[in-house]
Write a protein that holds these residues in place. Sequence first.
Motif, PDB file in Angstrom:
ATOM      1  N   ASN A  33       0.813  -1.218   0.000  1.00  0.00           N
ATOM      2  CA  ASN A  33       0.000   0.000   0.000  1.00  0.00           C
ATOM      3  C   ASN A  33       0.844   1.264   0.000  1.00  0.00           C
ATOM      4  O   ASN A  33       0.434   2.278  -0.528  1.00  0.00           O
ATOM      5  N   GLU A  34       1.999   1.197   0.636  1.00  0.00           N
ATOM      6  CA  GLU A  34       2.855   2.366   0.762  1.00  0.00           C
ATOM      7  C   GLU A  34       4.275   2.024   0.343  1.00  0.00           C
ATOM      8  O   GLU A  34       4.704   0.875   0.453  1.00  0.00           O
ATOM      9  N   ASN A  75       7.246   9.581   1.268  1.00  0.00           N
ATOM     10  CA  ASN A  75       6.375   8.456   1.568  1.00  0.00           C
ATOM     11  C   ASN A  75       5.147   8.573   0.673  1.00  0.00           C
ATOM     12  O   ASN A  75       4.450   9.577   0.723  1.00  0.00           O
ATOM     13  N   THR A  77       1.574   6.768  -1.051  1.00  0.00           N
ATOM     14  CA  THR A  77       0.522   5.766  -0.894  1.00  0.00           C
ATOM     15  C   THR A  77       0.006   5.417  -2.280  1.00  0.00           C
ATOM     16  O   THR A  77      -0.413   6.298  -3.034  1.00  0.00           O
TER      17      THR A  77
END
Length: 105
Positions: A33-34, A75, A77
């Motif tokens: 997901n990330e 970061n 997503t």
Amino acid sequence: NTLTVSEDQGTAGISSVEGDPFNTILFPNPVINEATLRLNLIDNSPVSIQYLDITGKSLSEKITYTGRPGLQDFNITVPAHLETGIYRLLVSVGDQQALKSFYKK
């Protein structure tokens, strides 16, 4: 170091990729997901990313982050609507671009 992209009705046509001006690293790969996008930037330019399918079709709006000089981690997503498969991440800083492929679990 160039990547030529032409946009036509939601499709980014990728005609050539030569080098990687930002020494781009995307990890982990595969992505659940990330993920972390690591770039080496030369100035305070905004960093834009866009998710593409394997054919170059755009799967998301451009997402923009604030960049600063040097090695920087972002970061990210991965959009929830992306199913398991291989995708590309188009990274743009000013007039330079890089393309990273990744596998979404």
